[in-house]
Design an enzyme around this catalytic site. Sequence first.
Site, PDB file in Angstrom:
ATOM      1  N   ASN A 198      34.977  20.992 -18.214  1.00 44.64           N
ATOM      2  CA  ASN A 198      33.514  20.535 -18.606  1.00 44.64           C
ATOM      3  C   ASN A 198      33.240  19.996 -19.805  1.00 44.64           C
ATOM      4  O   ASN A 198      33.822  21.499 -20.238  1.00 44.64           O
ATOM      5  CB  ASN A 198      32.323  21.485 -18.248  1.00 44.64           C
ATOM      6  CG  ASN A 198      32.734  22.290 -16.763  1.00 44.64           C
ATOM      7  OD1 ASN A 198      33.261  20.960 -15.671  1.00 44.64           O
ATOM      8  ND2 ASN A 198      31.179  22.577 -16.175  1.00 44.64           N
TER       9      ASN A 198
ATOM     10  N   TYR B 236      30.641  18.089 -23.436  1.00 40.31           N
ATOM     11  CA  TYR B 236      30.335  17.656 -23.725  1.00 40.31           C
ATOM     12  C   TYR B 236      29.924  16.771 -24.952  1.00 40.31           C
ATOM     13  O   TYR B 236      30.002  15.201 -25.622  1.00 40.31           O
ATOM     14  CB  TYR B 236      28.872  18.310 -23.425  1.00 40.31           C
ATOM     15  CG  TYR B 236      28.662  18.693 -22.028  1.00 40.31           C
ATOM     16  CD1 TYR B 236      28.101  17.481 -21.541  1.00 40.31           C
ATOM     17  CD2 TYR B 236      28.684  19.351 -21.005  1.00 40.31           C
ATOM     18  CE1 TYR B 236      27.442  17.452 -20.160  1.00 40.31           C
ATOM     19  CE2 TYR B 236      28.447  19.700 -19.874  1.00 40.31           C
ATOM     20  CZ  TYR B 236      27.566  19.003 -19.071  1.00 40.31           C
ATOM     21  OH  TYR B 236      27.857  18.624 -17.837  1.00 40.31           O
TER      22      TYR B 236
ATOM     23  N   HIS C 216      27.728  28.508  -8.798  1.00 43.78           N
ATOM     24  CA  HIS C 216      27.126  27.838 -10.220  1.00 43.78           C
ATOM     25  C   HIS C 216      26.233  29.139 -10.094  1.00 43.78           C
ATOM     26  O   HIS C 216      24.778  28.190 -10.406  1.00 43.78           O
ATOM     27  CB  HIS C 216      27.010  26.795  -9.638  1.00 43.78           C
ATOM     28  CG  HIS C 216      26.869  25.943 -10.972  1.00 43.78           C
ATOM     29  ND1 HIS C 216      28.079  24.181 -10.730  1.00 43.78           N
ATOM     30  CD2 HIS C 216      25.788  25.597 -12.085  1.00 43.78           C
ATOM     31  CE1 HIS C 216      27.421  23.734 -12.010  1.00 43.78           C
ATOM     32  NE2 HIS C 216      26.068  24.252 -12.577  1.00 43.78           N
TER      33      HIS C 216
ATOM     34  N   ARG D 260      30.482  15.987  -6.494  1.00 47.83           N
ATOM     35  CA  ARG D 260      30.506  17.707  -6.554  1.00 47.83           C
ATOM     36  C   ARG D 260      29.303  18.211  -6.941  1.00 47.83           C
ATOM     37  O   ARG D 260      28.233  17.650  -6.456  1.00 47.83           O
ATOM     38  CB  ARG D 260      31.012  17.694  -7.884  1.00 47.83           C
ATOM     39  CG  ARG D 260      31.352  18.904  -8.574  1.00 47.83           C
ATOM     40  CD  ARG D 260      32.131  19.653  -9.893  1.00 47.83           C
ATOM     41  NE  ARG D 260      31.819  21.071  -9.842  1.00 47.83           N
ATOM     42  CZ  ARG D 260      31.290  21.771 -11.456  1.00 47.83           C
ATOM     43  NH1 ARG D 260      31.621  20.920 -11.856  1.00 47.83           N
ATOM     44  NH2 ARG D 260      30.966  22.852 -11.239  1.00 47.83           N
TER      45      ARG D 260
ATOM     46  N   GLU E 253      32.077  27.172 -14.916  1.00 46.46           N
ATOM     47  CA  GLU E 253      31.935  27.464 -16.224  1.00 46.46           C
ATOM     48  C   GLU E 253      31.411  28.781 -17.039  1.00 46.46           C
ATOM     49  O   GLU E 253      30.612  29.346 -17.353  1.00 46.46           O
ATOM     50  CB  GLU E 253      30.578  26.758 -16.769  1.00 46.46           C
ATOM     51  CG  GLU E 253      30.476  25.567 -16.947  1.00 46.46           C
ATOM     52  CD  GLU E 253      29.652  24.320 -18.328  1.00 46.46           C
ATOM     53  OE1 GLU E 253      28.776  25.606 -18.663  1.00 46.46           O
ATOM     54  OE2 GLU E 253      29.648  23.323 -18.092  1.00 46.46           O
TER      55      GLU E 253
ATOM     56  N   GLU F 176      33.108  18.201 -15.330  1.00 47.46           N
ATOM     57  CA  GLU F 176      31.262  17.932 -16.139  1.00 47.46           C
ATOM     58  C   GLU F 176      31.916  17.117 -17.583  1.00 47.46           C
ATOM     59  O   GLU F 176      32.622  17.100 -18.210  1.00 47.46           O
ATOM     60  CB  GLU F 176      31.091  19.097 -16.137  1.00 47.46           C
ATOM     61  CG  GLU F 176      30.269  19.603 -14.847  1.00 47.46           C
ATOM     62  CD  GLU F 176      29.377  20.591 -15.700  1.00 47.46           C
ATOM     63  OE1 GLU F 176      28.850  20.898 -16.252  1.00 47.46           O
ATOM     64  OE2 GLU F 176      28.947  21.475 -14.235  1.00 47.46           O
TER      65      GLU F 176
END
Length: 503
Positions: free
Chosen positions: A330, A332, A146, A101, A191, A399
């Site tokens: 994504n 985390y 991005h 990516r 995002e 991600e």
Amino acid sequence: MAFSMRFTILVLTICSLSEQTPKKHNGHFPKHFLLGAGTSAYQVEGAWNLDGKGPSIWDEFAHKHPERIIDHSNADVTIDTYHRYKEDIALASSLGIKLFRFSFSWPRIFPNGYNTTINPHGVKFYKNFIREILKYDMIPVGTIYHWDLPLQLYNDGIDWNHPGIVNHIVDYARYVIKTFPEVGIWVSINEPHTLCHLGYSIGVLAPGIKGDGKQEYMCAYLTLKSIGAIYRMYKKEFPHYKAKMAPALDCQWIEPKSNSKEDEEAANRQREFKCGMYYHPIFIGDWPPIVKERIESRRLKAHIKEPRLPKFTPEEIEYIKGSADFIGLNHYYTALAEDLKESDPNVMSYGNDVGTVNSFKPSWIVENNGLFSIVPDGVRKVLNWIKKNYGDHEILITELGVTEDGSSLNDNIRIDFFTDYICNILSAVYEDEVNVTGVIAWSLMDSFEWSNGYKSHFGFYNINITDPNKTRKPKKSAKFFRDLSQTRKLTCDKPNRDWPGPF
Ligand SMILES: *[C@@H]1O[C@H](CO)[C@@H](O)[C@H](O)[C@H]1NC(C)=O
Ligand SMILES: *[C@@H]1O[C@H](CO)[C@@H](O)[C@H](O)[C@H]1NC(C)=O
Ligand SMILES: *[C@@H]1O[C@H](CO)[C@@H](O)[C@H](O)[C@H]1NC(C)=O
Ligand SMILES: *[C@@H]1O[C@H](CO)[C@@H](O)[C@H](O)[C@H]1NC(C)=O
């Protein structure tokens, strides 16, 4: 009577047993499950003003406001992937991964943002870049946007608060799609929640706007319109292309801090304001009801005339809905949400609209930048929440990753992180039947981590940023990930570490 009683008890026993002992998996990856690693243009390329590239709002933000970057750094050179891409792609390939990516830099292709001036050196760079990815039989996963908006557009007043952005990003996307048909998976916008929240409410990301309860919603509206418009243009003008397209939507897991009704509602409200604000328009249509109600009721209490949340027209609802061929997630961390007493409606902000305060459990590990907790089963919960609310779609985790402080190549934390998070993803796949088709690790290499500068190390490769040679040094996790790509199997049944629990 006695018989039927016993029968009922037996049935109940079987049911509760099967609930307690769900199907276990043995750590093997499903057949088509893919691994990858990711980067983005501003974070890795450098060459900020070379070969015809125009400046972006990130170049400007880091140059004008070094105090807003933790180590006062910028990404003028960063890890210099512009000149070292062959080495970087070879190192990615040596991890045995299938998905590479990366993102296209808009101002490297259109230096001032408009499609009237094309930079041939930029086009050639990405042609070479993609050819190199294909040489190693990896799939190029190309992110169209991005965060590096061309500065000229911004200076002309066109940004994520100006409706003109939609046509310009579609013109840029059309050119990129037409010019790089080799891309195997398209990520339209990365995002949007973080972009809009940190860029237009909190102000820690470019363009650094500290909002007063309107800008973030306008940004959400315009990123969603752009996601829809790019997708419709793609399907209409490139019907022969096979590559799937979706935005990468960031969604962290939010738990209530206590089991009080108020905290349960607070957690739900925050999920809707963060994840739902983007998932709902794309997978169901229109804003989440609770978001509309909450913002509208606070507007009325403050006697404000103008609506604060832009209203979608019926046509907009239709073209945004379904503008993703899969769900790009994504993820985390996990946080705890606590209800806040409703604040003065005259003090307008996104934060006051959500009305929650976040914390981490004291027992959780929180990484060096103080932002992300490590809670492996949060990923399983978020996957289930997405499936329950938005339906049974293919989910590609675009991600997933963890940072450390860069002081050692023995990054056991990253090995443990990927083991436990991917084991939970496998549980979601096998036990909960969530259709996750792959995981793209963030990130291939340590690089410029936005407002955390070079202080957050996300990579499989360590780079001492002051080393003029920018030597890429494999961390211990690089070998772990290579082995994982080959064996396609993890040991999930016995915990091999002491995460401070409970999970
Ligand atoms: C620029 O965008 C317009 C549509 O807005 C299109 O007609 C034109 O072909 C585009 N030019 C390039 C070079 O992509
Ligand atoms: C998961 O999604 C992929 C891609 O859309 C599809 O081919 C596959 O059949 C799906 N698997 C399940 C179990 O639904
Ligand atoms: C990084 O490199 C510089 C010189 O290039 C050196 O002085 C410094 O000690 C290095 N830092 C680490 C953590 O290796
Ligand atoms: C950088 O590379 C040069 C040439 O290969 C070498 O002589 C030098 O020792 C390297 N410096 C560092 C800090 O690795």
